[in-house]
Design an enzyme around this catalytic site. Structure first.
Site, PDB file in Angstrom:
ATOM      1  N   HIS A  82      -2.484  -9.978  12.636  1.00 22.29           N
ATOM      2  CA  HIS A  82      -1.894  -8.774  12.040  1.00 22.29           C
ATOM      3  C   HIS A  82      -1.469  -7.876  13.191  1.00 22.29           C
ATOM      4  O   HIS A  82      -2.247  -7.601  14.102  1.00 22.29           O
ATOM      5  CB  HIS A  82      -2.927  -8.067  11.144  1.00 22.29           C
ATOM      6  CG  HIS A  82      -2.496  -6.681  10.758  1.00 22.29           C
ATOM      7  ND1 HIS A  82      -1.287  -6.435  10.134  1.00 22.29           N
ATOM      8  CD2 HIS A  82      -3.075  -5.463  10.943  1.00 22.29           C
ATOM      9  CE1 HIS A  82      -1.162  -5.137   9.924  1.00 22.29           C
ATOM     10  NE2 HIS A  82      -2.223  -4.521  10.419  1.00 22.29           N
TER      11      HIS A  82
ATOM     12  N   GLU B 162       0.847  -1.187   0.000  1.00 25.84           N
ATOM     13  CA  GLU B 162       0.000   0.000   0.000  1.00 25.84           C
ATOM     14  C   GLU B 162       0.886   1.242   0.000  1.00 25.84           C
ATOM     15  O   GLU B 162       0.427   2.341   0.272  1.00 25.84           O
ATOM     16  CB  GLU B 162      -0.971  -0.010   1.168  1.00 25.84           C
ATOM     17  CG  GLU B 162      -0.340  -0.153   2.536  1.00 25.84           C
ATOM     18  CD  GLU B 162      -1.359  -0.068   3.646  1.00 25.84           C
ATOM     19  OE1 GLU B 162      -2.064   0.937   3.706  1.00 25.84           O
ATOM     20  OE2 GLU B 162      -1.436  -1.010   4.444  1.00 25.84           O
TER      21      GLU B 162
ATOM     22  N   CYS C 153      -3.411  -3.488   4.642  1.00 29.62           N
ATOM     23  CA  CYS C 153      -2.496  -4.532   5.135  1.00 29.62           C
ATOM     24  C   CYS C 153      -2.921  -5.934   4.725  1.00 29.62           C
ATOM     25  O   CYS C 153      -2.207  -6.906   4.977  1.00 29.62           O
ATOM     26  CB  CYS C 153      -2.401  -4.482   6.655  1.00 29.62           C
ATOM     27  SG  CYS C 153      -1.845  -2.907   7.260  1.00 29.62           S
TER      28      CYS C 153
HETATM   29  P1  HMG Z   1      -2.982   6.859  21.568  1.00 30.06           P
HETATM   30  O1  HMG Z   1      -4.391   7.280  21.560  1.00 30.06           O
HETATM   31  O2  HMG Z   1      -1.950   7.921  21.713  1.00 30.06           O
HETATM   32  O3  HMG Z   1      -2.727   5.807  22.714  1.00 30.06           O
HETATM   33  O4  HMG Z   1      -2.631   6.086  20.239  1.00 30.06           O
HETATM   34  P2  HMG Z   1      -3.631   5.450  23.973  1.00 30.06           P
HETATM   35  O5  HMG Z   1      -3.852   6.653  24.824  1.00 30.06           O
HETATM   36  O6  HMG Z   1      -4.833   4.628  23.535  1.00 30.06           O
HETATM   37  O7  HMG Z   1      -2.597   4.495  24.736  1.00 30.06           O
HETATM   38  C1  HMG Z   1      -2.140   3.326  24.166  1.00 30.06           C
HETATM   39  C2  HMG Z   1      -1.937   2.309  25.277  1.00 30.06           C
HETATM   40  O8  HMG Z   1      -0.837   2.736  26.095  1.00 30.06           O
HETATM   41  C3  HMG Z   1      -3.131   2.160  26.211  1.00 30.06           C
HETATM   42  O9  HMG Z   1      -3.209   0.801  26.555  1.00 30.06           O
HETATM   43  C4  HMG Z   1      -2.713   2.968  27.433  1.00 30.06           C
HETATM   44  O10 HMG Z   1      -3.344   2.549  28.641  1.00 30.06           O
HETATM   45  C5  HMG Z   1      -1.225   2.655  27.452  1.00 30.06           C
HETATM   46  P3  HMG Z   1      -4.539  -0.060  26.184  1.00 30.06           P
HETATM   47  O11 HMG Z   1      -5.663   0.590  26.907  1.00 30.06           O
HETATM   48  O12 HMG Z   1      -4.720   0.077  24.682  1.00 30.06           O
HETATM   49  O13 HMG Z   1      -4.219  -1.431  26.625  1.00 30.06           O
HETATM   50  N1  HMG Z   1      -0.411   3.636  28.219  1.00 30.06           N
HETATM   51  C6  HMG Z   1       0.621   3.285  29.007  1.00 30.06           C
HETATM   52  N2  HMG Z   1       1.151   2.076  29.296  1.00 30.06           N
HETATM   53  C7  HMG Z   1       2.231   2.037  30.128  1.00 30.06           C
HETATM   54  N3  HMG Z   1       2.793   3.176  30.676  1.00 30.06           N
HETATM   55  C8  HMG Z   1       2.283   4.393  30.386  1.00 30.06           C
HETATM   56  C9  HMG Z   1       1.162   4.480  29.519  1.00 30.06           C
HETATM   57  N4  HMG Z   1       0.434   5.514  29.023  1.00 30.06           N
HETATM   58  C10 HMG Z   1      -0.527   4.975  28.224  1.00 30.06           C
HETATM   59  N5  HMG Z   1       2.845   5.481  30.924  1.00 30.06           N
HETATM   60  C11 HMG Z   1      -3.086   4.368  18.594  1.00 30.06           C
HETATM   61  C12 HMG Z   1      -2.679   4.675  20.044  1.00 30.06           C
HETATM   62  C13 HMG Z   1      -2.811   2.899  18.322  1.00 30.06           C
HETATM   63  C14 HMG Z   1      -4.570   4.689  18.404  1.00 30.06           C
HETATM   64  C15 HMG Z   1      -2.234   5.249  17.625  1.00 30.06           C
HETATM   65  O14 HMG Z   1      -0.874   4.974  17.781  1.00 30.06           O
HETATM   66  C16 HMG Z   1      -2.620   5.075  16.165  1.00 30.06           C
HETATM   67  O15 HMG Z   1      -3.534   5.731  15.678  1.00 30.06           O
HETATM   68  N6  HMG Z   1      -1.894   4.172  15.402  1.00 30.06           N
HETATM   69  C17 HMG Z   1      -2.198   3.903  14.003  1.00 30.06           C
HETATM   70  C18 HMG Z   1      -3.472   3.081  13.801  1.00 30.06           C
HETATM   71  C19 HMG Z   1      -3.320   1.624  14.166  1.00 30.06           C
HETATM   72  O16 HMG Z   1      -2.237   1.086  14.252  1.00 30.06           O
HETATM   73  N7  HMG Z   1      -4.477   0.935  14.328  1.00 30.06           N
HETATM   74  C20 HMG Z   1      -4.486  -0.475  14.630  1.00 30.06           C
HETATM   75  C21 HMG Z   1      -5.728  -1.202  14.109  1.00 30.06           C
HETATM   76  S1  HMG Z   1      -6.012  -0.885  12.355  1.00 30.06           S
HETATM   77  C22 HMG Z   1      -4.823  -1.845  11.545  1.00 30.06           C
HETATM   78  O17 HMG Z   1      -4.192  -2.673  12.148  1.00 30.06           O
HETATM   79  C23 HMG Z   1      -4.576  -1.565  10.100  1.00 30.06           C
HETATM   80  C24 HMG Z   1      -3.289  -0.816   9.812  1.00 30.06           C
HETATM   81  O18 HMG Z   1      -2.180  -1.687   9.954  1.00 30.06           O
HETATM   82  C25 HMG Z   1      -3.339  -0.197   8.418  1.00 30.06           C
HETATM   83  C26 HMG Z   1      -3.666  -1.067   7.234  1.00 30.06           C
HETATM   84  O19 HMG Z   1      -4.501  -1.953   7.267  1.00 30.06           O
HETATM   85  O20 HMG Z   1      -3.101  -0.774   6.183  1.00 30.06           O
HETATM   86  C27 HMG Z   1      -3.047   0.329  10.779  1.00 30.06           C
END
Ligand code: HMG
Length: 397
Positions: free
Chosen positions: A233, A79, A111
């Site tokens: 994934h 992609e 993906c």
């Molecule tokens: P965010 O909103 O900044 O993170 O972004 P958050 O506030 O949700 O925190 C993440 C985790 O860290 C949470 O844990 C927190 O509690 C923890 P969870 O509740 O999820 O278990 N946390 C801590 N842990 C330890 N010590 C600390 C601490 N502070 C917080 N101090 C997000 C996270 C993944 C949303 C962002 O990075 C993002 O948008 N990433 C890109 C999208 C993505 O990867 N999505 C995944 C599903 S879609 C997919 O897989 C397809 C894809 O590969 C694309 C394709 O298909 O081509 C992306």
């Protein structure tokens, strides 16, 4: 007749950026990235590396003289394509010296693309067992700088040869698909970086997996208790943990028998590389096969592939006796261990560099991987061979 993965090979850029350093730059607790997201490093391509050089680098060790002439089809899933018209696989076809009597195409569905390629290749080999199909998943996962997604970037390529009587993995016939139109993650044509609704993407990933799992069972697939090993994934490794929890909760009785051990070895490479979009599930599979100390012979592996937008597929495979002899474990582990750490300035300059406006550009010689992007001439990409490394790999194969 058994059909599946006969050989498998990885290529990642020579450099990485540490997520502890990114956390410091963002002024947040590094544990959010290390444990909350579950990532330690993100692979960063140098300006003379792209999805073509990574793809050719991954495929080179498994396109031996013995298999070269039986490859009837090359499917490159990505992609982060380098051209809106020409398939990136054609550059790879040329670099690897594949025979002209061969079809070459590019697959795109976020993906999920490599899974579509793998399933179609399997069906094609069932029809014509004498042919081998080269599948390459190659991607550079790039989000806006300082965005929430920045910690989930990465880059890499994974190549597999699909054949009859494979030496590594037999794919099972049962498959469960689930597609629906949703805007959780997308990249408009004029954008280098992906746009994403992060929390929505996590929700739809999990819902897609539940639905695909039900379809897989309805298609005659195994019960969860018959799948001791699982690969999901993994855009970041915590996502695989969320998927494992959701799957085992959807089958409370059978799920109880499974522990984190069933997927934890599949996370080891991804934690060091980051998201590689199409390659990510298969790097997880490779990580399981190469890092699990147990003998997995004849055991079943359940796999879930997800591509935003979205398509999900649950499928399964079983491990072929003698599989370890056909893995390139030492080479892959050395490749990961030998990488160099980048400063924030260099990571930022390399990752966000853009060729879009350059009609003519000679790339600095930085990469020592087998192939590199040498220059862009009148918008034509020109690739070259790093002779020393290419010869070294040829001798070892
Ligand atoms: P965010 O909103 O900044 O993170 O972004 P958050 O506030 O949700 O925190 C993440 C985790 O860290 C949470 O844990 C927190 O509690 C923890 P969870 O509740 O999820 O278990 N946390 C801590 N842990 C330890 N010590 C600390 C601490 N502070 C917080 N101090 C997000 C996270 C993944 C949303 C962002 O990075 C993002 O948008 N990433 C890109 C999208 C993505 O990867 N999505 C995944 C599903 S879609 C997919 O897989 C397809 C894809 O590969 C694309 C394709 O298909 O081509 C992306």
């Amino acid at each position: 007749m058994n059909v599946g993965i006969d050989s498998i090979s990885l290529c990642v850029p020579e450099s990485y950026y540490s997520l502890a350093d990114l956390a410091e730059k963002h002024g947040i607790d590094p544990n959010k990235y290390l444990y909350g997201i579950g990532q330690e490093k993100m692979a960063v391509p140098s300006p003379d590396e792209d999805i073509v050089t990574l793809a050719a680098g991954a495929a080179k060790p498994i396109v031996t003289d013995e298999v070269r002439d039986s490859i009837s089809t090359v499917i490159l899933a990505t992609e982060s394509g380098v051209d809106q018209s020409k398939s990136a696989g054609l550059f790879v076809h040329g670099l690897l010296g594949l025979k002209p009597n061969c079809r070459v195409v590019e697959f795109k569905q976020a993906c999920y693309g490599a899974t579509a390629a793998l399933q179609m290749a399997t069906d094609m080999v069932r029809q014509r067992p004498e042919q081998k199909i080269l599948i390459i998943a190659s991607d550079i996962a790039r989000y806006e700088q300082d965005s929430q997604g920045e910690c989930t970037q990465g880059a890499g390529a994974l190549a597999m040869v699909v054949s009859a009587n494979p030496r590594i993995l037999n794919l099972h016939r049962a498959r469960g698909m689930h597609s629906f139109d949703v805007m959780d993650f997308w990249r408009p044509n004029n954008h280098k970086a992906a746009q994403v609704d992060g929390q929505l993407s996590i929700e739809v990933y999990l819902e897609s997996m539940r639905q695909a799992w039900n379809e897989y069972k309805a298609d005659g697939g195994h019960e969860l208790a018959e799948l001791p090993w699982l690969c999901f994934h993994q855009p970041f490794t915590k996502m695989a943990k969320k998927a494992f929890t959701a799957l085992t909760e959807s089958e409370p009785e059978q799920g109880q028998a499974l522990t984190g051990e069933s997927y934890e070895h599949s996370l080891l490479y991804g934690r060091q590389i980051g998201n590689t979009y199409t390659a990510s599930l298969y790097i997880g599979l490779l990580s399981l096969l190469e890092n699990n100390p147990q003998d997995l012979t004849d055991q079943n592996i359940g796999l879930f592939s997800y591509g935003s937008g979205s398509v999900g597929e649950f499928f399964s495979a079983s491990v072929v006796p003698g599989y370890r002899e056909h893995l390139r474990t030492e080479e892959h582990q050395q490749m990961l261990a030998d990488r160099q750490a980048l400063s924030h300035e260099k990571y930022s300059a390399w990752f966000y560099q853009s060729l879009a406006d350059h009609k003519n550009q000679v790339m600095p010689k930085l990469s020592n991987r087998p192939y590199r992007l040498e220059k862009v001439e009148e918008f034509r990409r020109v690739y070259g061979v790093n002779d020393a490394r290419a010869n070294e790999i040829k001798q070892a194969s």
